[in-house]
Design an enzyme around this catalytic site. Sequence first.
Site, PDB file in Angstrom:
ATOM      1  N   PRO A  91     -27.323 -38.633  53.993  1.00  0.00           N
ATOM      2  CA  PRO A  91     -26.311 -39.638  54.355  1.00  0.00           C
ATOM      3  C   PRO A  91     -26.511 -40.944  53.582  1.00  0.00           C
ATOM      4  O   PRO A  91     -25.651 -41.809  53.595  1.00  0.00           O
ATOM      5  CB  PRO A  91     -26.538 -39.846  55.857  1.00  0.00           C
ATOM      6  CG  PRO A  91     -27.933 -39.403  56.110  1.00  0.00           C
ATOM      7  CD  PRO A  91     -28.248 -38.350  55.095  1.00  0.00           C
ATOM      8  N   GLU A 118     -35.628 -35.245  60.761  1.00  0.00           N
ATOM      9  CA  GLU A 118     -35.462 -36.652  60.365  1.00  0.00           C
ATOM     10  C   GLU A 118     -35.268 -36.795  58.857  1.00  0.00           C
ATOM     11  O   GLU A 118     -35.009 -37.881  58.347  1.00  0.00           O
ATOM     12  CB  GLU A 118     -36.678 -37.484  60.803  1.00  0.00           C
ATOM     13  CG  GLU A 118     -36.728 -37.759  62.288  1.00  0.00           C
ATOM     14  CD  GLU A 118     -35.452 -38.411  62.815  1.00  0.00           C
ATOM     15  OE1 GLU A 118     -34.935 -39.327  62.161  1.00  0.00           O
ATOM     16  OE2 GLU A 118     -34.974 -37.980  63.878  1.00  0.00           O
ATOM     17  N   ARG A 155     -13.603 -24.492  42.945  1.00  0.00           N
ATOM     18  CA  ARG A 155     -12.155 -24.511  42.685  1.00  0.00           C
ATOM     19  C   ARG A 155     -11.867 -25.004  41.269  1.00  0.00           C
ATOM     20  O   ARG A 155     -10.831 -24.720  40.697  1.00  0.00           O
ATOM     21  CB  ARG A 155     -11.433 -25.470  43.643  1.00  0.00           C
ATOM     22  CG  ARG A 155     -11.416 -25.071  45.074  1.00  0.00           C
ATOM     23  CD  ARG A 155     -10.729 -26.152  45.896  1.00  0.00           C
ATOM     24  NE  ARG A 155      -9.354 -26.418  45.462  1.00  0.00           N
ATOM     25  CZ  ARG A 155      -8.352 -25.621  45.671  1.00  0.00           C
ATOM     26  NH1 ARG A 155      -8.524 -24.501  46.329  1.00  0.00           N
ATOM     27  NH2 ARG A 155      -7.136 -25.928  45.244  1.00  0.00           N
ATOM     28  N   ASP A 170      -3.261 -30.566  42.717  1.00  0.00           N
ATOM     29  CA  ASP A 170      -3.892 -30.981  43.973  1.00  0.00           C
ATOM     30  C   ASP A 170      -4.159 -32.484  43.978  1.00  0.00           C
ATOM     31  O   ASP A 170      -4.240 -33.110  42.914  1.00  0.00           O
ATOM     32  CB  ASP A 170      -5.238 -30.258  44.156  1.00  0.00           C
ATOM     33  CG  ASP A 170      -5.076 -28.881  44.769  1.00  0.00           C
ATOM     34  OD1 ASP A 170      -4.038 -28.641  45.408  1.00  0.00           O
ATOM     35  OD2 ASP A 170      -6.002 -28.062  44.613  1.00  0.00           O
TER      36      ASP A 170
HETATM   37  C1  LIG Z   1     -30.414 -35.657  60.976  1.00  0.00           C
HETATM   38  S1  LIG Z   1     -30.240 -35.851  59.255  1.00  0.00           S
HETATM   39  C2  LIG Z   1     -31.453 -37.053  58.872  1.00  0.00           C
HETATM   40  C3  LIG Z   1     -30.877 -38.411  58.766  1.00  0.00           C
HETATM   41  C4  LIG Z   1     -31.883 -39.473  58.351  1.00  0.00           C
HETATM   42  N1  LIG Z   1     -32.873 -39.688  59.371  1.00  0.00           N
HETATM   43  C5  LIG Z   1     -31.114 -40.764  58.086  1.00  0.00           C
HETATM   44  O1  LIG Z   1     -30.758 -41.419  59.052  1.00  0.00           O
HETATM   45  O2  LIG Z   1     -30.832 -41.080  56.913  1.00  0.00           O
HETATM   46  C6  LIG Z   1     -30.904 -34.352  58.614  1.00  0.00           C
HETATM   47  C7  LIG Z   1     -30.417 -33.946  57.256  1.00  0.00           C
HETATM   48  O3  LIG Z   1     -29.010 -33.705  57.291  1.00  0.00           O
HETATM   49  C8  LIG Z   1     -28.455 -33.958  56.024  1.00  0.00           C
HETATM   50  N2  LIG Z   1     -27.339 -34.921  56.193  1.00  0.00           N
HETATM   51  C9  LIG Z   1     -27.099 -35.667  57.289  1.00  0.00           C
HETATM   52  N3  LIG Z   1     -26.009 -36.420  57.141  1.00  0.00           N
HETATM   53  C10 LIG Z   1     -25.528 -36.152  55.910  1.00  0.00           C
HETATM   54  C11 LIG Z   1     -24.415 -36.623  55.169  1.00  0.00           C
HETATM   55  N4  LIG Z   1     -23.576 -37.534  55.649  1.00  0.00           N
HETATM   56  N5  LIG Z   1     -24.210 -36.120  53.936  1.00  0.00           N
HETATM   57  C12 LIG Z   1     -25.053 -35.195  53.411  1.00  0.00           C
HETATM   58  N6  LIG Z   1     -26.126 -34.707  54.083  1.00  0.00           N
HETATM   59  C13 LIG Z   1     -26.365 -35.171  55.307  1.00  0.00           C
HETATM   60  C14 LIG Z   1     -29.559 -34.498  55.132  1.00  0.00           C
HETATM   61  O4  LIG Z   1     -30.028 -33.445  54.302  1.00  0.00           O
HETATM   62  C15 LIG Z   1     -30.602 -34.938  56.146  1.00  0.00           C
HETATM   63  O5  LIG Z   1     -31.899 -34.887  55.619  1.00  0.00           O
END
Ligand SMILES: C[S@@+](CC[C@H](N)C(=O)[O-])C[C@H]1O[C@@H](n2cnc3c(N)ncnc32)[C@H](O)[C@@H]1O
Length: 247
Positions: A91, A118, A155, A170
């Site tokens: 994220p 996490e 795609r 698209d």
């Molecule tokens: C619960 S999340 C961990 C979030 C992290 N503690 C933070 O707040 O930045 C677990 C995993 O989900 C994936 N993930 C979560 N949100 C994401 C997003 N918006 N885009 C891409 N991957 C995501 C990532 O690989 C991350 O390591």
Amino acid sequence: MRTLRIDILTLFPDYFLGPFTVSMMKRAVAKKAVTLKVHDLRKWATDKHQMADDVPYGGGAGMVMKPEPLIKALTALKRGRKNVKTYLMSPQGKVFDHGMALELSKEKSFILVCGHYEGLDERVMNWIDGEISLGDFVLTGGEPAVAVIVDALIRLLPGVVGDQKSVENDSFFNGLLDHPHYTRPRVFKGMEVPEVLLSGNHARIERWRKLESLKNTLKKRPDLLKRIALGEKDLDLLKEAREELGS
Ligand SMILES: C[S@@+](CC[C@H](N)C(=O)[O-])C[C@H]1O[C@@H](n2cnc3c(N)ncnc32)[C@H](O)[C@@H]1O
């Protein structure tokens, strides 16, 4: 035809049994436009319980993905291959968009890492070339992000979508949103299909579609218009679209 190879590192390989075996994804694999290699990270966890996560230093909630299995996996996957980039789903990364899908679709191969819990031990970031986010929200794991990213970029691979024109029309491909679409019946609950689409006049239809595409973009995503350079004809159509919308 070139085959794009994508390696995916995950603690939950079964997640991909669905998304990678239906519709366009199945077709892209069958046509050898892409090879999708899903790897179970636990394979590289060497302790007897195949632990890939551990408690966080400093205490607190949640578990952290251990560095050793990830680095062993990345080292094994990169062996004998040159310039293979590794992208972490996160994220905190750059938000995925059409431009990024296009860039990735041009690569020969790359590795996508799915985080969980996490996230990863921070030291693993030394092996990561980039972080990709789906948007400003938090998923449980990187798997849905990988499914979305792979879907969007296959795609764009030549020969995957039957008619290349449908991809080019698209949203985002030319910087604008797509025009509205209609199918049978001609009249549905009193609402008629626009007359121009029944005219058989291709030039009129093309003009209408471009005008509606501009109207859609003006209404829903005017920010996109600031990022593209329209030709003279399209600028005239944009003026017409603005007049029709009264904006
Ligand atoms: C619960 S999340 C961990 C979030 C992290 N503690 C933070 O707040 O930045 C677990 C995993 O989900 C994936 N993930 C979560 N949100 C994401 C997003 N918006 N885009 C891409 N991957 C995501 C990532 O690989 C991350 O390591």
